[in-house]
Scaffold this motif. Structure first.
Motif, PDB file in Angstrom:
ATOM      1  N   ALA A 196       0.822  -1.209   0.000  1.00  0.00           N
ATOM      2  CA  ALA A 196       0.000   0.000   0.000  1.00  0.00           C
ATOM      3  C   ALA A 196       0.857   1.261   0.000  1.00  0.00           C
ATOM      4  CB  ALA A 196      -0.922  -0.002   1.216  1.00  0.00           C
ATOM      5  N   SER A 197       2.078   1.151   0.542  1.00  0.00           N
ATOM      6  CA  SER A 197       2.951   2.325   0.602  1.00  0.00           C
ATOM      7  C   SER A 197       3.541   2.679  -0.747  1.00  0.00           C
ATOM      8  CB  SER A 197       4.107   2.077   1.565  1.00  0.00           C
ATOM      9  OG  SER A 197       3.643   1.704   2.805  1.00  0.00           O
ATOM     10  N   LEU A 198       3.570   1.686  -1.629  1.00  0.00           N
ATOM     11  CA  LEU A 198       4.224   1.909  -2.921  1.00  0.00           C
ATOM     12  C   LEU A 198       3.384   2.876  -3.753  1.00  0.00           C
ATOM     13  CD1 LEU A 198       6.591   0.668  -4.702  1.00  0.00           C
ATOM     14  CD2 LEU A 198       4.770  -0.672  -5.751  1.00  0.00           C
ATOM     15  N   PRO A 199       3.900   4.067  -4.007  1.00  0.00           N
ATOM     16  CA  PRO A 199       3.069   5.007  -4.766  1.00  0.00           C
ATOM     17  C   PRO A 199       2.983   4.596  -6.233  1.00  0.00           C
ATOM     18  CG  PRO A 199       5.200   5.983  -4.266  1.00  0.00           C
ATOM     19  CD  PRO A 199       5.199   4.615  -3.666  1.00  0.00           C
ATOM     20  N   VAL A 200       1.802   4.708  -6.805  1.00  0.00           N
ATOM     21  CA  VAL A 200       1.654   4.340  -8.213  1.00  0.00           C
ATOM     22  C   VAL A 200       1.608   5.607  -9.069  1.00  0.00           C
ATOM     23  CG1 VAL A 200       0.478   2.167  -7.798  1.00  0.00           C
ATOM     24  CG2 VAL A 200      -0.852   4.254  -8.002  1.00  0.00           C
ATOM     25  N   PRO A 201       2.107   5.516 -10.272  1.00  0.00           N
ATOM     26  CA  PRO A 201       2.165   6.710 -11.116  1.00  0.00           C
ATOM     27  C   PRO A 201       0.819   7.059 -11.720  1.00  0.00           C
ATOM     28  CG  PRO A 201       3.156   4.864 -12.250  1.00  0.00           C
ATOM     29  CD  PRO A 201       2.772   4.369 -10.899  1.00  0.00           C
ATOM     30  N   ASP A 202      -0.145   7.333 -10.890  1.00  0.00           N
ATOM     31  CA  ASP A 202      -1.471   7.719 -11.367  1.00  0.00           C
ATOM     32  C   ASP A 202      -2.151   8.474 -10.234  1.00  0.00           C
ATOM     33  OD1 ASP A 202      -4.048   8.008 -12.094  1.00  0.00           O
ATOM     34  OD2 ASP A 202      -4.411   5.897 -12.585  1.00  0.00           O
ATOM     35  N   PRO A 203      -2.325   9.773 -10.366  1.00  0.00           N
ATOM     36  CA  PRO A 203      -2.804  10.579  -9.240  1.00  0.00           C
ATOM     37  C   PRO A 203      -4.152  10.149  -8.698  1.00  0.00           C
ATOM     38  CG  PRO A 203      -2.461  11.943 -11.211  1.00  0.00           C
ATOM     39  CD  PRO A 203      -2.006  10.579 -11.552  1.00  0.00           C
ATOM     40  N   VAL A 204      -5.044   9.716  -9.555  1.00  0.00           N
ATOM     41  CA  VAL A 204      -6.377   9.332  -9.088  1.00  0.00           C
ATOM     42  C   VAL A 204      -6.286   8.049  -8.277  1.00  0.00           C
ATOM     43  CG1 VAL A 204      -8.724   8.843  -9.805  1.00  0.00           C
ATOM     44  CG2 VAL A 204      -7.294  10.371 -11.198  1.00  0.00           C
ATOM     45  N   GLU A 205      -5.646   7.073  -8.886  1.00  0.00           N
ATOM     46  CA  GLU A 205      -5.457   5.782  -8.231  1.00  0.00           C
ATOM     47  C   GLU A 205      -4.671   5.948  -6.931  1.00  0.00           C
ATOM     48  OE1 GLU A 205      -6.282   2.661  -9.075  1.00  0.00           O
ATOM     49  OE2 GLU A 205      -5.006   1.595  -7.637  1.00  0.00           O
ATOM     50  N   GLN A 206      -3.654   6.802  -6.983  1.00  0.00           N
ATOM     51  CA  GLN A 206      -2.808   6.989  -5.816  1.00  0.00           C
ATOM     52  C   GLN A 206      -3.581   7.590  -4.645  1.00  0.00           C
ATOM     53  OE1 GLN A 206      -0.035   5.877  -4.948  1.00  0.00           O
ATOM     54  NE2 GLN A 206       0.266   7.080  -3.088  1.00  0.00           N
ATOM     55  N   ALA A 207      -4.516   8.493  -4.933  1.00  0.00           N
ATOM     56  CA  ALA A 207      -5.321   9.091  -3.867  1.00  0.00           C
ATOM     57  C   ALA A 207      -6.121   8.010  -3.138  1.00  0.00           C
ATOM     58  CB  ALA A 207      -6.254  10.149  -4.444  1.00  0.00           C
ATOM     59  N   LYS A 208      -6.631   7.049  -3.915  1.00  0.00           N
ATOM     60  CA  LYS A 208      -7.382   5.947  -3.299  1.00  0.00           C
ATOM     61  C   LYS A 208      -6.472   5.092  -2.436  1.00  0.00           C
ATOM     62  CE  LYS A 208     -10.518   5.383  -7.173  1.00  0.00           C
ATOM     63  NZ  LYS A 208     -10.406   4.641  -8.436  1.00  0.00           N
ATOM     64  N   ARG A 209      -5.287   4.819  -3.005  1.00  0.00           N
ATOM     65  CA  ARG A 209      -4.354   3.965  -2.273  1.00  0.00           C
ATOM     66  C   ARG A 209      -3.939   4.619  -0.961  1.00  0.00           C
ATOM     67  NH1 ARG A 209      -1.431   0.019  -5.278  1.00  0.00           N
ATOM     68  NH2 ARG A 209       0.321   0.315  -3.880  1.00  0.00           N
ATOM     69  N   ARG A 210      -3.818   5.947  -1.001  1.00  0.00           N
ATOM     70  CA  ARG A 210      -3.397   6.668   0.186  1.00  0.00           C
ATOM     71  C   ARG A 210      -4.432   6.472   1.298  1.00  0.00           C
ATOM     72  NH1 ARG A 210      -1.843  11.574  -2.206  1.00  0.00           N
ATOM     73  NH2 ARG A 210      -3.846  12.498  -1.751  1.00  0.00           N
ATOM     74  N   GLU A 211      -5.699   6.560   0.912  1.00  0.00           N
ATOM     75  CA  GLU A 211      -6.781   6.326   1.875  1.00  0.00           C
ATOM     76  C   GLU A 211      -6.616   4.953   2.512  1.00  0.00           C
ATOM     77  OE1 GLU A 211      -9.407   8.498   2.639  1.00  0.00           O
ATOM     78  OE2 GLU A 211      -7.927   9.790   1.654  1.00  0.00           O
ATOM     79  N   ARG A 212      -6.384   3.975   1.640  1.00  0.00           N
ATOM     80  CA  ARG A 212      -6.297   2.600   2.111  1.00  0.00           C
ATOM     81  C   ARG A 212      -5.112   2.431   3.066  1.00  0.00           C
ATOM     82  NH1 ARG A 212      -6.681  -2.351   2.494  1.00  0.00           N
ATOM     83  NH2 ARG A 212      -5.159  -3.878   1.742  1.00  0.00           N
ATOM     84  N   LEU A 213      -4.000   3.096   2.730  1.00  0.00           N
ATOM     85  CA  LEU A 213      -2.827   3.006   3.586  1.00  0.00           C
ATOM     86  C   LEU A 213      -3.130   3.595   4.965  1.00  0.00           C
ATOM     87  CD1 LEU A 213       0.204   2.369   3.934  1.00  0.00           C
ATOM     88  CD2 LEU A 213       0.682   4.668   3.146  1.00  0.00           C
ATOM     89  N   HIS A 214      -3.829   4.730   4.967  1.00  0.00           N
ATOM     90  CA  HIS A 214      -4.171   5.343   6.239  1.00  0.00           C
ATOM     91  C   HIS A 214      -5.050   4.421   7.063  1.00  0.00           C
ATOM     92  CE1 HIS A 214      -3.224   9.611   4.598  1.00  0.00           C
ATOM     93  NE2 HIS A 214      -2.163   8.912   4.879  1.00  0.00           N
TER      94      HIS A 214
END
Lengths: 342, 566
Positions: free
Chosen positions: B543-561
């Motif tokens: 989950a910490s691995l940032p993906v090169p896609d701002p929209v997708e990354q915003a979702k992942r950030r939520e999940r990481l939190h």
């Protein structure tokens, strides 16, 4: 990494050690190096061509027109005058360079090989051997070289020595003091280089310790040696002069030696005879100055942080990109193929 | 935002450096604005001039550099300063107060002999007359804000008493304490592990939101850009080639270079089909009765680094089990200090095994003697992390690559091995002419390919690759990985592939093992480990691995939190 497409190899002349550094230098650093090189070269030339340049022999007291006479002021016959003993100062000035150069070469050669070899082995192998060698080197480091030289002089030839004896005494005592210096510098570099990945990669390949030490480590650890060599040579000249000055030097009849001449001229100075002290003193100062200038500038030039560069204004953007590099590699491959076909 | 006055306006900036090989232009006519309260990411490969741009803004160019053009900094009081023409005392006053810098290596940016609180107070007292106690109080306050627990006590501690991520927090605190209008962050997370990186990125986001500073972040990691940036500037060969809002840039890149850069970024999930195909192959082989002996077997492997002077040693690897079959790539993933490199080094006989058992190509490594292991070395290849240092700089590439042949008596000298060397260079797609070049004359990617050539020189049965691409730019990395893949197909060696980057490992590995503090927490195929991670650590890592896609990354950030709050 910014790596420019490889430029053509510079001609061999420009890649030689000192010339390469000279071409890199600018401004004050270039002048320092240049002056040092000129002085050193002059002394070397003087030593090589002493028999041709010197008007008289180093121990000559008379010529066809009779004895030179003592403390004769500089004149047409004797440009630098004569000494209290009746020698021609100019001739002894010139012949003295021969003695000085010999002692430099001997001191450097003797200490260089032993010091570097010990440093390499000690640094690479490490462990208890390293610890013992470092302690011994530190102990020797604390030893005053002139005292050592006096002991050497007495041991080699009972204090009053011929040319070889005097030179050996000075060279050997300098060797003893300088081996630890070469040792420490080489060891420090070896310890640094030893942990580099390319040494590990040869270990992984399965290369023997000897091969790693001599093929991979040694040549990468010799960067700072030129500096020490010049200091070493300068110190050798000073020690020889010091020996001569305190009366353990070379007899005036076996070789010319600046330190001895200085010693003899102590009394002259008080009586207004300046030329007997000035010229040998100047010779010593110049020899040491020349070497030190070369050494210091080489040191500064070897370190990119100390090296001054020309002010920049323009220049081109270097191709650092992959795409460009791909094209570059492609053209290289093409030319390679064409060569193969031809 | 354009109606606001920009905090920094760079106009037609050019910077040249005087080098031994003549003058080199690092930046060529860059025009760029930084607006208040925005995060601007400058991306580009190494040497593209992104760091030089940042250093010009804070006036930290070396003496050999000459800058032309204008960099106008808007100060808090409303004054304007052209940095290019400002120097000495005036520049010193601007630094820290108006613009601050966060360096890549937090451990070297902090002075090890002073307490961290003192270092923060030092910055305050350099600009404003405050009492020592007051400065100390401000230091505690800012440390609390950047998330250092027990700040009041820890303020007196020294940098080495903090972890890498905490050190970077302190450096950021140092930058924030004077509330400058702009913070320059030069690769602030490159030296950090992904899980820590995510926290530091959160902190930088807070710097923008809570402290209302503008942030210029320099990075080569497109995932970081997607995670943090509002606007992106792409630099290429000293020029600014593209500038866009972050969503726009990722959605529709305009410049060719930007497109290539985005394509080159590895994604998790790219290598799955390939691994599946090979798993089928292997099953077929087994089915045909070709019983395969594993190339490497580790059982309860323990590796201890000896302690100094009677202190107990440090156990880097604590009881790890794994097997690598011929032709199989095992990806070893973990953060720094997890023991992954130690395992690789032990496999190559560079670090002694202290307990358990590891058999490499039939030889037990526990207590092995160099003499017994030496013949095996021709069957083991090793590719090092940094291609710049893994070649002897005084030998040509050809001589370096010929070393394995000479050492194992297959050639007398480098000329003897010339043909083999040329063949090898060809197989790694380097022109033959490169054999005569010296290592420093090659670029990072070319060097790493040459390093691969040396690794496979003797057709090894086992290749150990220790982070072979982490020192390379993304675009170069993609090509080296591709090449690695091809070579693996061609030569069929077993491989231990060590990396901290999950996406890279996923591209290449048949199976993935995850290490945490010297213990293996999860092992399985790429689909198992990355598709459905069981262990909470693996989940967090992924989950910490940032993906090169701002929209997708915003979702992942939520999940990481969410994961972190659990």
């Amino acid at each position: 990494m910014t790596t420019a497409p490889v430029s053509k190899k510079a001609p061999l002349l420009h890649r030689l050690p000192i010339i390469r550094e000279y071409r890199k230098s600018v401004g004050l650093q270039r002048w320092m190096l240049l002056i040092g090189l000129i002085i050193t070269a002059l002394i070397l030339l003087m030593a090589i061509f002493a028999p041709l340049i010197a008007p008289y022999g180093y121990s000559q007291l008379r010529d066809d027109s009779g004895a030179f006479g003592a403390r004769v002021a500089p004149n047409a016959e004797h440009w630098f005058g004569t000494t209290v003993g009746g020698y021609d100062v100019l001739s002894r000035f010139i012949w003295g360079s021969q003695t000085a150069v010999l002692v430099m070469i001997m001191a450097v050669v003797l200490s260089l090989f032993i010091g570097v070899l010990l440093g390499l082995v000690s640094g690479y192998i490490g462990g208890w051997l390293d610890r013992i060698l470092v302690v011994v080197a530190d102990a020797i480091y604390a030893f005053p070289s002139l005292l050592l030289a006096i002991v050497m002089a007495i041991m080699i030839s009972g204090g009053q020595s011929d040319m070889l004896g005097g030179i050996l005494a000075a060279a050997l005592s300098i060797t003893v003091v300088f081996i630890p210096q070469y040792f420490r510098v080489t060891r420090a570099e070896v310890v640094r280089v030893k942990s580099e990945a390319f040494v590990e990669s040869s270990k992984v390949i399965g290369a023997s310790s000897g091969r790693i030490m001599f093929r991979h480590v040694l040549r990468n650890s010799t960067r700072t040696l030129p500096l020490i060599m010049t200091l070493n040579a300068a110190e050798a000249v000073l020690t020889l002069a010091g020996l001569g000055f305190i009366g353990f030097g070379i007899e005036p009849s076996s070789a010319a030696e600046w330190g001895y001449d200085l010693n003899r001229s102590i009394a002259d100075v008080a009586s207004g005879v300046w030329w007997t002290a000035l010229f040998p003193g100047l010779a010593i100062v110049l020899a040491v100055l020349g070497l030190t200038l070369v050494g210091e500038s080489l040191n500064d030039l070897a370190d990119p942080r100390l090296r001054t560069r020309r002010a920049s204004g323009g220049g081109k953007v270097q191709s650092t990109s992959v795409q460009a590099e791909q094209a570059d590699a492609q053209t290289d491959a093409d030319t390679g193929d064409e060569e193969a076909r031809a | 935002m354009s109606d606001q006055k920009s905090i920094v306006a760079i106009d037609d900036l050019s910077v040249s450096f005087a080098t031994d090989g003549g003058d080199v232009k690092a930046i060529d006519g860059v025009t760029l604005d930084v607006h208040p309260r925005e995060v601007l990411a400058i991306v580009g490969e190494s040497g593209s001039g992104k760091s030089v741009t940042a250093r010009t803004i804070i006036g930290l160019l070396p003496e050999t550099a000459t800058a032309n053009g204008a960099v106008v900094l808007q100060s808090k009081s409303g004054g304007e300063h052209n940095i290019v023409r400002t120097s000495g005392e005036r520049m010193r006053q601007l630094r820290g107060q108006e613009v601050a810098m966060v360096f890549q290596e937090a451990s070297t940016a902090l002075n090890p002999v002073f307490p961290v609180g003192w270092q923060i107070a030092e910055g305050i007292r350099a600009h404003t007359k405050v009492k020592r106690k007051e400065a100390q109080r401000m230091a505690v306050e800012i440390l609390e804000k950047v998330g250092i627990p027990n700040a009041a006590e820890r303020v007196k501690e020294y940098p080495h008493q903090f972890s890498g991520g905490q050190k970077q927090r302190i450096v950021i605190a140092q930058a924030l304490v004077q509330s400058p209008g702009l913070i320059l962050a030069d690769e602030p997370t490159t030296a950090l592990d992904v899980t820590v990186q995510a926290e530091i990125l959160d902190l930088l986001r807070r710097a923008r939101d809570e402290f209302e500073t503008a942030v210029v972040i320099i990075t080569h990691n497109m995932g970081v850009v997607a995670d943090l940036a509002d606007r992106v500037a792409v630099m290429y060969q000293g020029k600014l080639v593209e500038q866009a809002e972050v969503h726009e840039l990722f959605a529709s890149p305009k410049h060719d270079y930007t497109k290539a850069l985005l394509d080159a970024v590895p994604h998790v999930g790219m290598g799955r089909s390939r691994a599946a195909a090979r798993a089928v192959d292997r099953a077929e082989q087994r089915g045909r009765g070709e019983a395969l002996e594993p190339a490497v077997v580790a059982k309860g492997l323990e590796i201890t680094y000896a302690g100094r002077f009677g202190r107990s040693g440090f156990k880097a690897v604590k009881g790890v089990d794994f097997e690598i079959y011929p032709g199989e790539v095992l990806g070893l993933v973990g953060e720094s200090g997890s023991g992954k490199t130690t395992i690789g080094r032990a496999m190559a006989g560079l670090t002694p095994v202290s307990g358990g058992s590891m058999t490499v190509l039939g030889t037990e490594m526990l207590g092995v003697r160099e003499r017994d292991f030496k013949p095996l070395r021709s069957d083991i290849g090793f590719v090092f992390q940094d291609p710049a240092t893994s070649f002897n700089p005084l030998l040509t590439i050809g001589q370096n690559v010929a070393e394995p042949f000479i050492v194992h008596g297959k050639a007398e000298n480098a000329e003897d091995a010339q043909q083999q060397v040329h063949d090898l260079l060809e197989s790694v797609q380097l022109p033959k002419a490169f054999a005569d070049r010296f290592p420093h004359e090659l670029s990072g990617g070319q060097r790493q390919r040459a390093s691969l050539a040396r690794g496979i020189a003797l057709k090894p049965k086992l290749l150990i690759a220790d982070e072979p691409t982490s020192a390379l730019d993304v675009s170069v990395q993609a090509r080296v990985l591709e090449l690695f893949n091809e070579l693996q197909d061609e030569f069929g060696f077993a491989c231990l592939f060590i990396s901290h980057d999950l996406a890279v490992v996923d591209m290449l590995a048949d199976r993935i093992a995850v290490l945490l503090h010297g213990e293996m927490v999860e092992e399985g195929t790429g689909a198992e480990v990355l598709g459905d991670p069981k262990h909470p650590y693996t989940q967090r890592l992924l989950a910490s691995l940032p993906v090169p896609d701002p929209v997708e990354q915003a979702k992942r950030r939520e999940r990481l939190h969410e994961l972190q709050s659990q």
